[in-house]
Scaffold this motif. Structure first.
Motif, PDB file in Angstrom:
ATOM      1  N   PRO A  66       0.823  -1.213   0.000  1.00  0.00           N
ATOM      2  CA  PRO A  66       0.000   0.000   0.000  1.00  0.00           C
ATOM      3  C   PRO A  66       0.857   1.262   0.000  1.00  0.00           C
ATOM      4  O   PRO A  66       1.903   1.308   0.640  1.00  0.00           O
ATOM      5  N   LYS A  67       0.401   2.253  -0.727  1.00  0.00           N
ATOM      6  CA  LYS A  67       1.122   3.523  -0.812  1.00  0.00           C
ATOM      7  C   LYS A  67       0.997   4.268   0.514  1.00  0.00           C
ATOM      8  O   LYS A  67      -0.117   4.511   0.989  1.00  0.00           O
ATOM      9  N   PRO A  68       2.145   4.635   1.117  1.00  0.00           N
ATOM     10  CA  PRO A  68       2.071   5.372   2.378  1.00  0.00           C
ATOM     11  C   PRO A  68       1.584   6.807   2.158  1.00  0.00           C
ATOM     12  O   PRO A  68       1.795   7.383   1.085  1.00  0.00           O
ATOM     13  N   ALA A  69       0.946   7.374   3.158  1.00  0.00           N
ATOM     14  CA  ALA A  69       0.448   8.754   3.073  1.00  0.00           C
ATOM     15  C   ALA A  69       1.580   9.739   2.829  1.00  0.00           C
ATOM     16  O   ALA A  69       1.373  10.794   2.229  1.00  0.00           O
ATOM     17  N   SER A  70       2.788   9.405   3.260  1.00  0.00           N
ATOM     18  CA  SER A  70       3.939  10.298   3.094  1.00  0.00           C
ATOM     19  C   SER A  70       4.446  10.368   1.653  1.00  0.00           C
ATOM     20  O   SER A  70       5.237  11.247   1.318  1.00  0.00           O
ATOM     21  N   CYS A  71       3.997   9.464   0.785  1.00  0.00           N
ATOM     22  CA  CYS A  71       4.456   9.454  -0.614  1.00  0.00           C
ATOM     23  C   CYS A  71       3.556  10.338  -1.463  1.00  0.00           C
ATOM     24  O   CYS A  71       2.391  10.016  -1.688  1.00  0.00           O
ATOM     25  N   GLU A  72       4.123  11.424  -1.961  1.00  0.00           N
ATOM     26  CA  GLU A  72       3.375  12.366  -2.799  1.00  0.00           C
ATOM     27  C   GLU A  72       3.633  12.153  -4.290  1.00  0.00           C
ATOM     28  O   GLU A  72       3.091  12.886  -5.111  1.00  0.00           O
ATOM     29  N   PHE A  73       4.477  11.193  -4.632  1.00  0.00           N
ATOM     30  CA  PHE A  73       4.851  10.994  -6.027  1.00  0.00           C
ATOM     31  C   PHE A  73       4.426   9.607  -6.513  1.00  0.00           C
ATOM     32  O   PHE A  73       3.490   9.028  -5.988  1.00  0.00           O
ATOM     33  N   ASP A  74       5.136   9.075  -7.500  1.00  0.00           N
ATOM     34  CA  ASP A  74       4.825   7.757  -8.042  1.00  0.00           C
ATOM     35  C   ASP A  74       5.343   6.679  -7.100  1.00  0.00           C
ATOM     36  O   ASP A  74       6.509   6.695  -6.692  1.00  0.00           O
ATOM     37  N   TRP A  75       4.499   5.737  -6.767  1.00  0.00           N
ATOM     38  CA  TRP A  75       4.808   4.677  -5.811  1.00  0.00           C
ATOM     39  C   TRP A  75       5.032   3.369  -6.542  1.00  0.00           C
ATOM     40  O   TRP A  75       4.242   2.978  -7.397  1.00  0.00           O
ATOM     41  N   GLY A  76       6.138   2.697  -6.218  1.00  0.00           N
ATOM     42  CA  GLY A  76       6.355   1.349  -6.718  1.00  0.00           C
ATOM     43  C   GLY A  76       7.116   1.230  -8.020  1.00  0.00           C
ATOM     44  O   GLY A  76       7.019   0.214  -8.693  1.00  0.00           O
ATOM     45  N   ALA A  77       7.914   2.243  -8.358  1.00  0.00           N
ATOM     46  CA  ALA A  77       8.715   2.165  -9.586  1.00  0.00           C
ATOM     47  C   ALA A  77       9.906   1.232  -9.425  1.00  0.00           C
ATOM     48  O   ALA A  77      10.515   0.827 -10.405  1.00  0.00           O
ATOM     49  N   GLY A  78      10.247   0.887  -8.190  1.00  0.00           N
ATOM     50  CA  GLY A  78      11.393   0.029  -7.933  1.00  0.00           C
ATOM     51  C   GLY A  78      11.796   0.091  -6.475  1.00  0.00           C
ATOM     52  O   GLY A  78      10.955   0.332  -5.602  1.00  0.00           O
ATOM     53  N   TYR A  79      13.091  -0.105  -6.232  1.00  0.00           N
ATOM     54  CA  TYR A  79      13.638  -0.068  -4.877  1.00  0.00           C
ATOM     55  C   TYR A  79      14.812   0.891  -4.804  1.00  0.00           C
ATOM     56  O   TYR A  79      15.497   1.138  -5.801  1.00  0.00           O
ATOM     57  N   VAL A  80      15.056   1.377  -3.594  1.00  0.00           N
ATOM     58  CA  VAL A  80      16.189   2.250  -3.325  1.00  0.00           C
ATOM     59  C   VAL A  80      16.799   1.836  -1.985  1.00  0.00           C
ATOM     60  O   VAL A  80      16.077   1.400  -1.077  1.00  0.00           O
ATOM     61  N   MET A  81      18.141   1.928  -1.894  1.00  0.00           N
ATOM     62  CA  MET A  81      18.808   1.612  -0.629  1.00  0.00           C
ATOM     63  C   MET A  81      20.143   2.333  -0.554  1.00  0.00           C
ATOM     64  O   MET A  81      20.729   2.699  -1.575  1.00  0.00           O
ATOM     65  N   SER A  82      20.605   2.512   0.681  1.00  0.00           N
ATOM     66  CA  SER A  82      21.928   3.085   0.912  1.00  0.00           C
ATOM     67  C   SER A  82      22.898   1.944   1.178  1.00  0.00           C
ATOM     68  O   SER A  82      22.522   0.774   1.103  1.00  0.00           O
ATOM     69  N   ARG A  83      24.138   2.276   1.511  1.00  0.00           N
ATOM     70  CA  ARG A  83      25.153   1.239   1.754  1.00  0.00           C
ATOM     71  C   ARG A  83      24.796   0.340   2.928  1.00  0.00           C
ATOM     72  O   ARG A  83      25.218  -0.795   3.003  1.00  0.00           O
TER      73      ARG A  83
END
Length: 144
Positions: A66-83
């Motif tokens: 589910p898209k979180p309320a904090s997401c104002e843009f496109d949800w679910g285009a992929g994944y992101v992570m830091s080191r």
């Protein structure tokens, strides 16, 4: 004409645009991209002290949480992570698409700055230095 020749509001805009353009030039030099042979998945590492790996999948994350309320843009285009730390489903207003990214052939591994990605016909598996990561394919996607 110099920025100081403009009225204060226009001067602020001109100076702000110059800063953004300078930052964009610097950021572009710090991006390393690759894509899968299928052209469905494309990734970019944003290098530097706070290196980040982001992989977009054209067919979308499946199943999509589910898209979180904090997401104002496109949800679910992929994944992101830091080191370090967990991978997250992306909330973005852009794409990591590059004009001519390196193709990560099936069966090969990409390693850089604490990130490791393995390309297989079944999908792409990426992990960071702390062992967290994600798997992307047309059929399913998940973080681990």
């Amino acid at each position: 004409m110099l920025a100081t020749d403009y009225d204060p509001p226009v001067r602020a805009l001109v100076v702000g645009l110059c800063i953004l353009l300078a930052a964009a030039g610097t950021a572009a030099a710090g991006i390393v991209s690759f894509r899968m042979p299928s052209k469905n998945i494309e990734c970019a590492e944003f290098t530097g002290a706070r290196a980040t790996l982001r992989c977009d999948i054209r067919s979308g994350v499946k199943p999509l949480p589910p898209k979180p309320a904090s997401c104002e843009f496109d949800w679910g285009a992929g994944y992101v992570m830091s080191r370090r730390g967990r991978a997250h489903v992306s909330c973005v207003s852009d794409s990591v698409h590059a004009a001519s990214p390196r193709v990560l052939r099936y069966g090969t591994t990409w390693r850089r700055d604490g990130f490791t990605c393995l390309s297989r016909r079944t999908g792409l598996r990426c992990r960071n230095a702390s062992g967290h990561g994600f798997f992307l394919s047309r059929e399913r996607s998940y973080a681990f």
